[in-house]
Design a protein around this motif. Structure first.
Motif, PDB file in Angstrom:
ATOM      1  N   LEU A 147       0.846  -1.202   0.000  1.00  0.00           N
ATOM      2  CA  LEU A 147       0.000   0.000   0.000  1.00  0.00           C
ATOM      3  C   LEU A 147       0.877   1.247   0.000  1.00  0.00           C
ATOM      4  O   LEU A 147       1.709   1.415   0.896  1.00  0.00           O
ATOM      5  CB  LEU A 147      -0.893   0.007   1.245  1.00  0.00           C
ATOM      6  N   PRO A 148       0.700   2.118  -1.005  1.00  0.00           N
ATOM      7  CA  PRO A 148      -0.200   2.035  -2.165  1.00  0.00           C
ATOM      8  C   PRO A 148       0.431   1.244  -3.307  1.00  0.00           C
ATOM      9  O   PRO A 148       1.661   1.108  -3.362  1.00  0.00           O
ATOM     10  CB  PRO A 148      -0.338   3.512  -2.562  1.00  0.00           C
ATOM     11  N   SER A 149      -0.382   0.753  -4.215  1.00  0.00           N
ATOM     12  CA  SER A 149       0.130   0.021  -5.370  1.00  0.00           C
ATOM     13  C   SER A 149       0.764   1.009  -6.357  1.00  0.00           C
ATOM     14  O   SER A 149       0.071   1.859  -6.924  1.00  0.00           O
ATOM     15  CB  SER A 149      -0.992  -0.753  -6.062  1.00  0.00           C
ATOM     16  N   LEU A 150       2.074   0.882  -6.565  1.00  0.00           N
ATOM     17  CA  LEU A 150       2.723   1.750  -7.541  1.00  0.00           C
ATOM     18  C   LEU A 150       2.312   1.398  -8.963  1.00  0.00           C
ATOM     19  O   LEU A 150       2.333   2.268  -9.842  1.00  0.00           O
ATOM     20  CB  LEU A 150       4.246   1.666  -7.392  1.00  0.00           C
ATOM     21  N   HIS A 151       1.956   0.139  -9.210  1.00  0.00           N
ATOM     22  CA  HIS A 151       1.440  -0.221 -10.531  1.00  0.00           C
ATOM     23  C   HIS A 151       0.201   0.613 -10.866  1.00  0.00           C
ATOM     24  O   HIS A 151       0.068   1.135 -11.977  1.00  0.00           O
ATOM     25  CB  HIS A 151       1.079  -1.713 -10.575  1.00  0.00           C
ATOM     26  N   VAL A 152      -0.676   0.737  -9.891  1.00  0.00           N
ATOM     27  CA  VAL A 152      -1.900   1.515 -10.090  1.00  0.00           C
ATOM     28  C   VAL A 152      -1.574   3.000 -10.224  1.00  0.00           C
ATOM     29  O   VAL A 152      -2.076   3.690 -11.129  1.00  0.00           O
ATOM     30  CB  VAL A 152      -2.890   1.273  -8.930  1.00  0.00           C
ATOM     31  N   LEU A 158       0.596   7.860 -15.766  1.00  0.00           N
ATOM     32  CA  LEU A 158       1.003   7.755 -17.171  1.00  0.00           C
ATOM     33  C   LEU A 158      -0.185   7.975 -18.097  1.00  0.00           C
ATOM     34  O   LEU A 158      -0.067   8.656 -19.128  1.00  0.00           O
ATOM     35  CB  LEU A 158       1.638   6.394 -17.428  1.00  0.00           C
ATOM     36  N   GLY A 159      -1.320   7.407 -17.742  1.00  0.00           N
ATOM     37  CA  GLY A 159      -2.513   7.605 -18.565  1.00  0.00           C
ATOM     38  C   GLY A 159      -2.912   9.065 -18.654  1.00  0.00           C
ATOM     39  O   GLY A 159      -3.201   9.586 -19.738  1.00  0.00           O
ATOM     40  N   ALA A 160      -2.893   9.756 -17.501  1.00  0.00           N
ATOM     41  CA  ALA A 160      -3.274  11.175 -17.482  1.00  0.00           C
ATOM     42  C   ALA A 160      -2.270  12.029 -18.260  1.00  0.00           C
ATOM     43  O   ALA A 160      -2.660  12.993 -18.934  1.00  0.00           O
ATOM     44  CB  ALA A 160      -3.378  11.656 -16.041  1.00  0.00           C
ATOM     45  N   THR A 161      -0.985  11.691 -18.164  1.00  0.00           N
ATOM     46  CA  THR A 161       0.047  12.489 -18.834  1.00  0.00           C
ATOM     47  C   THR A 161       0.057  12.250 -20.337  1.00  0.00           C
ATOM     48  O   THR A 161       0.199  13.188 -21.127  1.00  0.00           O
ATOM     49  CB  THR A 161       1.433  12.161 -18.245  1.00  0.00           C
ATOM     50  N   LEU A 162      -0.081  10.992 -20.737  1.00  0.00           N
ATOM     51  CA  LEU A 162      -0.014  10.652 -22.158  1.00  0.00           C
ATOM     52  C   LEU A 162      -1.311  10.926 -22.898  1.00  0.00           C
ATOM     53  O   LEU A 162      -1.338  10.939 -24.134  1.00  0.00           O
ATOM     54  CB  LEU A 162       0.358   9.165 -22.319  1.00  0.00           C
ATOM     55  N   THR A 186      -3.210  -6.218 -11.082  1.00  0.00           N
ATOM     56  CA  THR A 186      -2.547  -6.233  -9.777  1.00  0.00           C
ATOM     57  C   THR A 186      -3.274  -7.126  -8.774  1.00  0.00           C
ATOM     58  O   THR A 186      -2.637  -7.684  -7.871  1.00  0.00           O
ATOM     59  CB  THR A 186      -2.446  -4.811  -9.202  1.00  0.00           C
ATOM     60  N   VAL A 187      -4.581  -7.258  -8.905  1.00  0.00           N
ATOM     61  CA  VAL A 187      -5.316  -8.141  -7.990  1.00  0.00           C
ATOM     62  C   VAL A 187      -5.450  -9.552  -8.558  1.00  0.00           C
ATOM     63  O   VAL A 187      -5.419 -10.540  -7.801  1.00  0.00           O
ATOM     64  CB  VAL A 187      -6.714  -7.567  -7.675  1.00  0.00           C
ATOM     65  N   PHE A 188      -5.566  -9.694  -9.867  1.00  0.00           N
ATOM     66  CA  PHE A 188      -5.731 -11.019 -10.468  1.00  0.00           C
ATOM     67  C   PHE A 188      -4.431 -11.818 -10.509  1.00  0.00           C
ATOM     68  O   PHE A 188      -4.455 -13.033 -10.727  1.00  0.00           O
ATOM     69  CB  PHE A 188      -6.308 -10.894 -11.877  1.00  0.00           C
ATOM     70  N   THR A 189      -3.286 -11.166 -10.331  1.00  0.00           N
ATOM     71  CA  THR A 189      -2.011 -11.873 -10.217  1.00  0.00           C
ATOM     72  C   THR A 189      -1.645 -12.136  -8.758  1.00  0.00           C
ATOM     73  O   THR A 189      -0.571 -12.671  -8.482  1.00  0.00           O
ATOM     74  CB  THR A 189      -0.877 -11.059 -10.867  1.00  0.00           C
ATOM     75  N   TYR A 190      -2.528 -11.756  -7.839  1.00  0.00           N
ATOM     76  CA  TYR A 190      -2.286 -11.897  -6.406  1.00  0.00           C
ATOM     77  C   TYR A 190      -1.015 -11.162  -5.979  1.00  0.00           C
ATOM     78  O   TYR A 190      -0.209 -11.669  -5.211  1.00  0.00           O
ATOM     79  CB  TYR A 190      -2.216 -13.369  -6.006  1.00  0.00           C
ATOM     80  N   GLN A 191      -0.913  -9.947  -6.481  1.00  0.00           N
ATOM     81  CA  GLN A 191       0.170  -9.065  -6.066  1.00  0.00           C
ATOM     82  C   GLN A 191      -0.313  -8.000  -5.082  1.00  0.00           C
ATOM     83  O   GLN A 191       0.464  -7.513  -4.269  1.00  0.00           O
ATOM     84  CB  GLN A 191       0.793  -8.365  -7.282  1.00  0.00           C
ATOM     85  N   HIS A 192      -1.592  -7.662  -5.167  1.00  0.00           N
ATOM     86  CA  HIS A 192      -2.138  -6.593  -4.333  1.00  0.00           C
ATOM     87  C   HIS A 192      -3.559  -6.906  -3.886  1.00  0.00           C
ATOM     88  O   HIS A 192      -4.263  -7.721  -4.510  1.00  0.00           O
ATOM     89  CB  HIS A 192      -2.141  -5.262  -5.104  1.00  0.00           C
ATOM     90  N   GLY A 200      -3.344   3.339  -4.306  1.00  0.00           N
ATOM     91  CA  GLY A 200      -2.682   3.761  -5.535  1.00  0.00           C
ATOM     92  C   GLY A 200      -3.434   4.876  -6.238  1.00  0.00           C
ATOM     93  O   GLY A 200      -2.824   5.805  -6.781  1.00  0.00           O
ATOM     94  N   CYS A 201      -4.766   4.791  -6.216  1.00  0.00           N
ATOM     95  CA  CYS A 201      -5.584   5.853  -6.832  1.00  0.00           C
ATOM     96  C   CYS A 201      -5.418   7.166  -6.080  1.00  0.00           C
ATOM     97  O   CYS A 201      -5.294   8.235  -6.697  1.00  0.00           O
ATOM     98  CB  CYS A 201      -7.056   5.424  -6.852  1.00  0.00           C
ATOM     99  N   LEU A 202      -5.424   7.092  -4.750  1.00  0.00           N
ATOM    100  CA  LEU A 202      -5.260   8.310  -3.954  1.00  0.00           C
ATOM    101  C   LEU A 202      -3.869   8.905  -4.150  1.00  0.00           C
ATOM    102  O   LEU A 202      -3.711  10.127  -4.232  1.00  0.00           O
ATOM    103  CB  LEU A 202      -5.492   7.997  -2.473  1.00  0.00           C
TER     104      LEU A 202
END
Length: 501
Positions: A147-152, A158-162, A186-192, A200-202
């Protein structure tokens, strides 16, 4: 072609900084959490500071399935991270991208250290081709830094910038799909866990807001130095405490906290430069007061070491190109960058400086001015009269951030001293714009004074710099045309006159 090469070099440099900082801080905090977890599991208590490893699963997490193939979009994060530096078009987009990614990294890793967490479930071992991806993941990333997920956070940043780089519907749709798949993977790979996604969103929202409100990259630089130093010193303290010396960690934590506050305070001053005078005060001999040393000892010590190395191993020109041989015939202005140069200048021109008035304008905040040794050198050999003025400017701080009215007040002080001395004596007045750390600040301030005096104009000041200081680095970003124009506009031509330059 050369512009393209410079642009690619800048892109690669920005990528190297952002990726290198991530690799350093993420690896250190991940290793710290793993070590702490192992110690707790073995019931080893080396630290005097209570610590725990948190588990953040919620009931909703138990309903999320493990989908091995999601390792594919999960691996896209690093690819998108690197590719983004070559997708953005303008310097502003590249700067904004770098700001956001560095902020996400340092703030995320700070939370990882302060709030170490571990993934709660045991990941099934895939038997198909995806097992290679999970084996590699197991080698490079332990189940910590949750916490927080850096992937998220990275995906959203990146999405907002690009998003604004291209307006193509296909491009934006593809970007949306890629970023969305990275987030859900991130959740379906059991990483987060779900809470990590929310965190991550916050983090991404906070980073986007902060990056948009930073005054310049120097603020970010010192925030990154503050947080990075804090994490490294704190983790080092814990590792040393494992050698059965628990008090070492306390000492390291105190040093880490002091480092953090000192560099964050400096970052705050770059964000709000009008407060520089309150923190970096000097006495009439150009010496920093105790408050500055207490607050910024790590910063000032670093600058002192840098100054010593530069003075020890570098050779500065003894005098500016436009320096006349007989100062008494002129009313001249010099830029002096160090005590060594100032002393050499004084030694070579004792006869010319005799009975002169020498005004030293100190504009460096990072070290004591060498006004005192210069005064001693002159008073021992001449009847020169020295005056000291202090106008603090932070290192690499653009003159855009400096209040033009305060500069005008400084120039009025100089003119007043000059006028008073000229009435009392027929000898000239020598003005040293003095920066102990280098020439940029002193040259820029000198240029603005000459513009104020109507000696230079907005049309010829660049040529004058190129001719007088051919090796100087006074860029347009550092001394913008808008600042020169502003000083020129605020000047009353009928009140100012300087001769002989």
């Amino acid at each position: 072609m050369s512009l393209n090469k410079v642009q690619k070099k800048t892109r690669r440099l920005s990528l190297t900084i952002a990726l290198g900082l991530f690799a350093l801080l993420y690896t250190v905090t991940n290793f710290y959490a793993q070590t702490l977890f192992d110690d707790i599991q073995q019931h080893l208590t080396f630290s005097l500071v209570p610590k725990t490893i948190y588990e953040l699963s919620v009931p909703l997490d138990t309903f999320i399935p493990f989908i091995p193939v999601m390792i594919v979009p999960y691996s896209w994060s690093i690819l998108l991270f690197c590719a983004s530096f070559f997708v953005v078009k303008t310097p502003w987009q590249l700067s904004l991208l770098t700001r956001r990614l560095i902020l996400a990294t340092v703030l995320g890793c700070l939370i990882f250290y302060l709030f170490p967490a571990r993934f709660s479930f045991v990941r099934p071992l895939p038997t198909d081709w995806t097992r290679f991806g999970y084996q590699f993941l197991g080698l490079t990333d332990k189940p910590f830094n949750q916490l927080p997920s850096l992937h998220v956070a990275y995906a959203l940043v990146l999405g907002a910038t690009l998003w604004e780089v291209y307006r193509s519907v296909i491009y934006r749709a593809l970007l949306f799909v890629v970023c969305s798949l990275i987030i859900v993977s991130t959740v379906f790979t059991y990483q987060h866990h779900v809470l990590d996604i929310i965190g991550g969103c916050l983090l991404a929202a906070s980073v986007i807001w902060l990056a948009n409100n930073l005054r310049n990259n120097l603020v970010l630089k010192y925030v990154a130095v503050a947080v990075s130093g804090f994490i490294l010193l704190s983790v080092l303290g814990y590792l040393l405490s494992r050698q059965r010396n628990e008090f070492i960690e306390i000492i390291c934590l105190l040093l880490a906290g002091y480092w953090l506050m000192s560099f964050l305070s400096l970052a705050w001053l770059y964000q709000y430069p009008n407060h520089v005078k309150k923190w970096f005060k000097k006495d009439k001999q150009g010496r920093l007061n105790a408050q500055a040393w207490v607050a910024f000892a790590p910063v000032l010590s670093g600058y002192y070491l840098m100054w010593y190395v530069v003075q020890r191993y570098s050779v500065y020109p003894q005098k500016a190109k436009q320096t006349p041989h007989h100062l008494s015939e002129y009313k001249c202005i010099y830029s002096v960058a160090s005590a060594k140069v100032l002393n050499v200048l004084s030694h070579n021109l004792y006869s010319a400086l005799d009975s002169q008035t020498v005004i030293i304008v100190d504009c460096a905040v990072e070290a004591n001015s060498h006004y005192s040794p210069a005064k001693k050198a002159l008073t021992d050999h001449t009847n020169a009269n020295l005056c000291y003025l202090y106008f603090p400017i932070l290192d690499l701080q653009s003159f855009v951030d400096i209040d033009s009215d305060e500069m005008i007040e400084l120039f009025k002080q100089i003119k007043k001293i000059e006028a008073d001395k000229a009435l009392a004596s027929e000898t000239g007045v020598v003005i040293h714009f003095h920066c102990i750390m280098g020439f940029s600040r002193s040259i820029a301030l000198q240029v603005l004074y000459l513009v104020y005096c109507q000696v230079l104009t907005v049309d010829n000041y660049r040529d004058w710099i190129a001719t007088t200081y051919p090796k100087a680095h006074v860029s347009e970003d550092y001394l913008p045309l808008s600042v020169v124009k502003n000083i020129s506009i605020k000047t009353d031509p009928s009140r100012h006159h300087i001769v002989g330059v």
